[in-house]
Scaffold this motif. Structure first.
Motif, short mmCIF file in Angstrom:
data_model
loop_
_atom_site.label_atom_id
_atom_site.label_comp_id
_atom_site.label_asym_id
_atom_site.label_seq_id
_atom_site.Cartn_x
_atom_site.Cartn_y
_atom_site.Cartn_z
N ALA A 39 -1.08 -41.95 -17.16
CA ALA A 39 -0.79 -41.92 -18.48
C ALA A 39 -0.75 -40.71 -19.05
N ARG A 40 -1.32 -39.68 -18.56
CA ARG A 40 -1.43 -38.53 -19.08
C ARG A 40 -0.39 -37.30 -18.28
N GLY A 41 0.72 -37.98 -17.66
CA GLY A 41 1.86 -37.74 -16.91
C GLY A 41 1.14 -36.90 -15.54
N ASN A 42 0.24 -37.50 -14.84
CA ASN A 42 -0.45 -37.17 -13.72
C ASN A 42 -1.13 -35.67 -13.95
N HIS A 43 -2.08 -35.71 -14.83
CA HIS A 43 -2.87 -34.69 -15.14
C HIS A 43 -4.40 -35.17 -15.29
N LEU A 44 -5.26 -34.26 -14.87
CA LEU A 44 -6.61 -34.33 -14.87
C LEU A 44 -7.22 -34.10 -16.54
N ASP A 45 -8.03 -34.65 -16.84
CA ASP A 45 -8.65 -34.36 -18.14
C ASP A 45 -10.14 -34.06 -17.75
N THR A 46 -10.57 -33.33 -16.90
CA THR A 46 -11.90 -33.14 -16.42
C THR A 46 -12.23 -31.42 -16.64
#
Length: 875
Positions: free
Chosen positions: A712-719
């Motif tokens: 949902a984040r465009g294949n991005h981490l949020d870590t």
């Protein structure tokens, strides 16, 4: 017994070092690589014999008067502990080894190696005193703290010298000269410690220098810097008011052994002469002020007239126990030429070295006497093209040197008592146009050997890997630090997160052994640890610090680092040495567990969009790391045979696991969350899965939720730093390596590729483009994934007695390889795509068993192979 053949063991080391001086352990450990097999047979070692002797002749002839192990049936080639007669202080010993291969053939004896003991008792210092330059209190101020010069002339008997050693502790830093020759190549020496507990001394071989002038007049001369011991700059970590804080001082013993068996000792005492030097001020944070007009030409020579100098004065000892510095010293490892010079303002010239590094300038300049140059170092430029070193932790302009010209035809300035993190160097006051050949960046770091490398056919990944290596080295100055520019502190999480990365790329056991002693010195009787080690007192409960103990995700370093040592080097002694301290820490941490939860701490630091602590709060992460600590302590206890302690650890583990599930796992959303209500957060779920804290019957659903959020984040981490370490292997382990690869190489925010496109040559401190530091390492955990999953190489048993090769090839790559120089020898693993599948090649050294997993449709085929080169085809 079969006759000896020509091959023999090599790469003999004592306590991880070739021919070390100053060994302190009463039972030093030996290691070697076994003789290579003849005729292509199975190699390795079935048995060994070690001899230790007091002379080289005895060692070669078999007269092992100190220890003879006899024939020991064992394949072990490292961590072999000495078990002979008591070793003498400052004594030199010779040792050799021979080995038997699986066929029963015995090797030739290895060429003898040496080791030399340190000064094992205080009495061995032979009345040496701590001395300093006597400056009246009214002459000292924050902007007038000249570096002392100390010298002693002496004569020696005119007889042959067998050997000579200089034992020296110069606090905070010292540069020693003997008869005009600089002693050693160490810089910023000795390494920083908690000086109230441990003071390091260095041992130098001075034999050849003295032999060149034997029988004549000699001089020992030392210049002192402040370092961490006497940091003058006011800072938020209290280094300027540490309990040991004092002005520079010296302890020295020059011991000379003559061929006739007699010994001479030259010691530091008030008979030395002292004066101010041309370094008028030095600070590890702020930089140095050097006035070349005050240079005392020839002061390092014996015929220099020092009658106008004052006598040195005795000084109070710093309090800590004297220990030999046994890690690699900081050295100048490279010089870098500029890639460009600009002049953004009149009289202001900015030099660009093209990459991030840590070190200092070497500037060649000519000009009028009294002209003052300012040299400011930084990692970035502001909008006007000037060096930007804005910060709010240290009073004053950090990383700035000044140099006052003497007016000579050509002068060279290179600061001695500080290092800086930089890519850019801003020079003001230069008397002319700066030529690129006039300036060099001298790179300084602890001189660890490079032991590993990784490469693949994606140049972006290779650049990320090189950035990880560069960030590790730029933050290695006597201990692992956080930034070479802004803090230079031993933040504990920063180091433990990248401990495996460092150990794959570099030879780290001596650095970590020293740093773990710093943990022992920092630990309070209650078991409490601060989040910075060493510390001035900052970070303890009750201190006036912004972060106070416990911080389990940071304190875990005291467990992660020894376990990394065991994993990569087979070092069981380091586990035993720190086991009691680890138990005491868990006792302390247990007092902070509230219903199975640990509140407070820092949590998943610097997640995207977060300026420090995560929006979900730190407790979910600190509780997860509390469970991680218990898990590691159980593994350590099992290795050491402390099975009686396991039930207590199991009980604490159940308490924390139940507390985590009850507090941070939501059955309705099938997801982990923090104590603060937020939208979905990735890191609580990453750690919940990676540390096995999620209910087993819900793991698939939790993983699905994590993947859904990434997509949902465009294949991005949020870590942040904690979640990022485990995200990539978690995805790979669950058949999602292609997703992991896309996330790791993202060229849009947040992502490693994004940093590269912003001009990164190391690693940024935070995901956003204007991160404070551009040379930080705690996000370098992706490099562990490169080695262990992309190339597929990792220790399968402690110290690489077995290696596990299991690549997880992403579809985007055509090939990848990794090479490691381990304590068992060099290991290489590589794979490449063929028209009909995957080809894996592994190079295995003698005595090592490889467990090679070959990718096949639906799983892996597992093969076990010994030394040699092996190639397999997969699907």
């Amino acid at each position: 017994m079969k006759p000896e053949h020509a091959a023999r063991p090599d790469q003999l080391r004592t306590e991880y070092c070739t021919d070390p001086l100053g060994v302190e352990d009463a039972r030093p450990r030996f290691s070697w690589l076994p003789a290579h097999p003849r005729g292509g047979g199975v190699g390795g070692q079935r048995a060994y014999q070690v001899r230790v002797a007091s002379t080289r002749t005895d060692c070669l002839s078999g007269g092992a008067d100190i220890w003879d192990s006899g024939k020991v049936v064992s394949s072990q080639t490292d961590q072999i502990a000495f078990a002979g007669t008591e070793l003498g202080s400052a004594h030199r010993y010779y040792w050799s080894v021979r080995t038997w291969d699986p066929a029963g053939d015995v090797s030739a004896w290895a060429a003898p190696a040496t080791f030399e003991m340190g000064l094992l008792t205080p009495g061995e210092w032979r009345c040496a005193q701590w001395i300093t330059r006597n400056l009246p209190a009214d002459e000292l101020s924050a902007d007038a703290l000249p570096a002392p010069l100390l010298r002693k002339t002496f004569r020696l008997p005119d007889r042959p010298i067998d050997r000579a050693r200089l034992y020296i502790s110069a606090l905070g830093y010292g540069v020693a000269h003997l008869d005009g020759h600089r002693i050693g190549t160490n810089l910023l020496d000795p390494a920083p410690t908690n000086y109230a507990e441990t003071v390091l001394y260095t041992v130098h071989d001075a034999t050849e220098t003295l032999r060149r002038g034997a029988g004549g007049s000699h001089v020992l001369a030392v210049e002192l810097g402040r370092g961490r011991y006497g940091e003058p700059a006011s800072n938020v970590w209290f280094w300027h008011k540490a309990p040991w804080w004092d002005n520079p001082k010296l302890l020295a013993l020059l011991r000379v052994w003559f061929a006739d068996g007699t010994v001479a000792n030259i010691v530091s005492d008030p008979s030395w002469r002292a004066a101010d030097g041309p370094t008028r001020f030095d600070s590890l944070f702020l930089g140095e002020q050097y006035d070349a007009r005050l240079r005392r030409t020839g002061w390092e020579l014996s015929d220099y007239d020092d009658t106008a100098w004052q006598p040195a004065v005795a000084s109070a000892p710093p309090g800590g126990a004297l220990r030999s510095q046994q890690q690699e010293p900081i050295r100048a490892v490279a010089e870098t030429e500029p890639v460009g010079v600009s002049e953004p303002q009149d009289g202001v010239q900015v030099v660009d070295f093209g990459r991030q590094l840590a070190g200092h300038a070497r500037l060649t300049v000519s000009g009028r006497r009294g002209v003052c140059l300012s040299i400011r170092y930084g990692e970035r430029l502001d909008a006007d093209g000037l060096v930007d070193i804005s910060q709010n932790h240290i009073d004053g302009d950090i990383q700035t040197d000044t140099y006052v010209l003497a007016g000579e035809d050509e002068e060279v300035f290179a600061p001695q008592f500080s290092y800086k993190g930089f890519q850019y160097m801003q020079i003001e006051g230069h008397p002319g146009k700066l030529r690129p050949e006039d300036v060099r960046a001298v790179e300084l770091h602890t001189d660890v050997a490079s032991t590993g490398d990784f490469a693949c056919d994606d140049e972006l990944v290779n650049r990320i890997h090189q950035g990880c290596r560069r960030a590790i080295l730029s933050n290695l100055h006597g201990l692992p630090t956080d930034t070479p520019t802004y803090e230079k502190n031993g933040w504990t999480a920063d180091a433990h997160l990248t401990a495996n990365v460092a150990s794959y790329n570099f030879f780290m056991p001596r650095v970590y052994t020293k740093w773990l002693q710093d943990f022992t010195d920092a630990q309070l009787p209650s078991g409490e640890l601060p989040p910075i080690v060493p510390t001035s007192g900052w970070g303890y409960r009750g201190s006036d610090a912004s972060i106070t103990a416990p911080v389990p995700a940071w304190d875990a370093a005291y467990f992660e680092i020894p376990w990394t040592m065991y994993r990569h080097y087979g070092d069981e002694r380091i586990l035993a040495r720190h086991y009691d301290g680890q138990r005491r820490y868990l006792d302390f941490l247990s007092t902070a567990i509230d219903g199975g939860v640990v509140y407070g701490g820092l949590g998943d630091f610097l997640a995207p969009g977060a300026n420090g602590r995560p929006p979900e709060g730190p407790a979910v992460h600190e509780t997860a790391y509390t469970y991680r600590i218990v898990t590691l302590l159980k593994q350590i206890a099992a290795v050491l045979g402390h099975d009686q302690d396991l039930p207590a650890y199991d009980e604490i583990g159940r308490l924390v696991r139940d507390g985590f599930t009850a507090t941070f796992f939501d059955q309705a959303s099938v997801a982990c969350h923090g104590e603060v209500a937020t939208e979905y957060r990735q890191s609580p779920n990453v750690l919940g899965l990676a540390f096995d804290l999620v209910p087993h019957d819900q793991r698939s659903a939790v993983l699905d939720g994590l993947v859904a959020d990434i997509r949902a984040r465009g294949n991005h981490l949020d870590t942040g730093v904690l979640g990022t370490k485990y995200l990539f292997p978690l995805l790979s382990d669950n058949g999602l390596v292609d997703l992991a690869y896309v996330v790791a190489t993202q060229r849009t925010y947040p992502g490693y590729g994004y940093w590269i496109d912003q001009g990164a040559t190391a690693l940024f401190e935070a995901w956003h483009a204007d991160a404070r530091s551009r040379n930080h390492h705690f996000y370098g955990t992706v490099d562990q994934w490169f080695y262990e999953d992309i190339a597929g190489i990792r220790p399968g048993a402690a110290g690489y007695a077995q290696v596990r090769i299991r690549p997880v090839p992403p579809a985007a790559l055509g090939w990848a390889k990794a090479s490691l120089t381990t304590v068992r020898g060099p290991i290489t693993a590589q794979w490449r795509r063929m028209t009909d599948g995957i080809e894996i090649t592994a190079d295995i050294p003698p005595g090592v068993t490889a467990e090679i997993h070959v990718p096949m449709h639906g799983g892996y085929d597992v093969h076990y192979r010994h030394d040699g080169t092996w190639t397999f085809r997969g699907e």
